[in-house]
Scaffold this active site. Structure first.
Site, PDB file in Angstrom:
ATOM      1  N   CYS A 125       5.313  -7.610  12.671  1.00  0.00           N
ATOM      2  CA  CYS A 125       5.215  -6.232  13.162  1.00  0.00           C
ATOM      3  C   CYS A 125       6.596  -5.602  13.267  1.00  0.00           C
ATOM      4  CB  CYS A 125       4.495  -6.198  14.513  1.00  0.00           C
ATOM      5  SG  CYS A 125       4.141  -4.524  15.092  1.00  0.00           S
ATOM      6  N   GLU A 133      -1.013  -6.651   8.686  1.00  0.00           N
ATOM      7  CA  GLU A 133      -0.258  -5.402   8.567  1.00  0.00           C
ATOM      8  C   GLU A 133      -0.802  -4.552   7.409  1.00  0.00           C
ATOM      9  OE1 GLU A 133       2.105  -3.964  10.366  1.00  0.00           O
ATOM     10  OE2 GLU A 133       2.056  -5.551  11.863  1.00  0.00           O
TER      11      GLU A 133
END
Length: 220
Positions: free
Chosen positions: A135, A205
């Site tokens: 992240c 993601e």
């Protein structure tokens, strides 16, 4: 080659798929449909609330003062981003306080945050921070990739500037250092588990941006 460099190269095809995703191409062009960005910011707000908890748990489990400080600071920043950047975007893109409050996590958002929670609750500290890292690192790469390509003016400029900011890059570098330090002391089985966590989170993601582009909801 460090652990982080190794796993970063291992996910090169995933990273390329993220950078080539139409969500980010159109965001850079300023042509991304407001409905897709609206979906993204609502889901990202839900994600960051849970990500902050994962960071706080990493801070609690960190064996060093540097780790405790970095992850506790990261949890604080995640909350601040949710409160500041997202609130500004909610106003700009017409997301009411009631809509944000009542929003339900998409399947992809729930899967990603549940995965991080599972790492925090049932797996090692080393696996947890390897799962937390994408992240940071993926967003830093995205910010640096999009920034020089972004059209001006751009309705998404504030988002781009946030993740291309040098301070965000510095935070990413510090988390990489903590992951490499943990990897240096890890057993082969733990290293393999760390690599799996990093790969899974990187996949999530891509899935998160893809679900926003499609404005994904629960199928039933």
């Amino acid at each position: 080659m460090s652990f982080c460099q190794s796993v970063w190269e291992d996910v090169a095809s995933l990273r390329r798929a993220i950078l080539d995703h139409p969500f980010l191409i159109e965001l850079a062009d300023g042509t991304l449909a407001p409905e897709s960005f609206r979906h993204y910011i609502v889901q990202d707000s839900l994600y960051l609330a849970e990500y902050a908890r994962a960071l706080a748990l990493a801070a609690a489990r960190a064996p060093t003062a540097a780790g405790r400080l970095e992850f506790s600071d990261g949890a604080k920043v995640a909350v601040q981003v949710e409160e500041a950047l997202h609130q500004a975007f909610f106003t700009q893109f017409g997301v009411s306080a009631e809509t944000a409050h009542c929003a339900e996590p998409s399947p992809e958002c729930l899967a990603y945050t549940s995965y991080l929670t599972a790492l925090a609750a049932t797996r090692s500290y080393e696996e947890l921070i390897a799962g937390i890292l994408p992240c940071f690192w993926v967003y830093w790469e995205v910010g640096c990739h999009v920034k020089p390509r972004a059209a001006a003016p751009n309705p998404y400029a504030a988002w781009i500037d946030t993740y291309a900011a040098p301070a965000f890059g510095e935070a990413t570098h510090r988390v990489c250092q903590l992951v490499d330090e943990a990897a240096a002391e890890a057993t082969p089985s733990t290293l393999a588990a760390m690599a799996r966590a990093f790969h899974h989170a990187t996949r999530y993601e891509w899935m998160f941006w893809d679900s926003a582009y499609r404005r994904a909801t629960w199928p039933i």
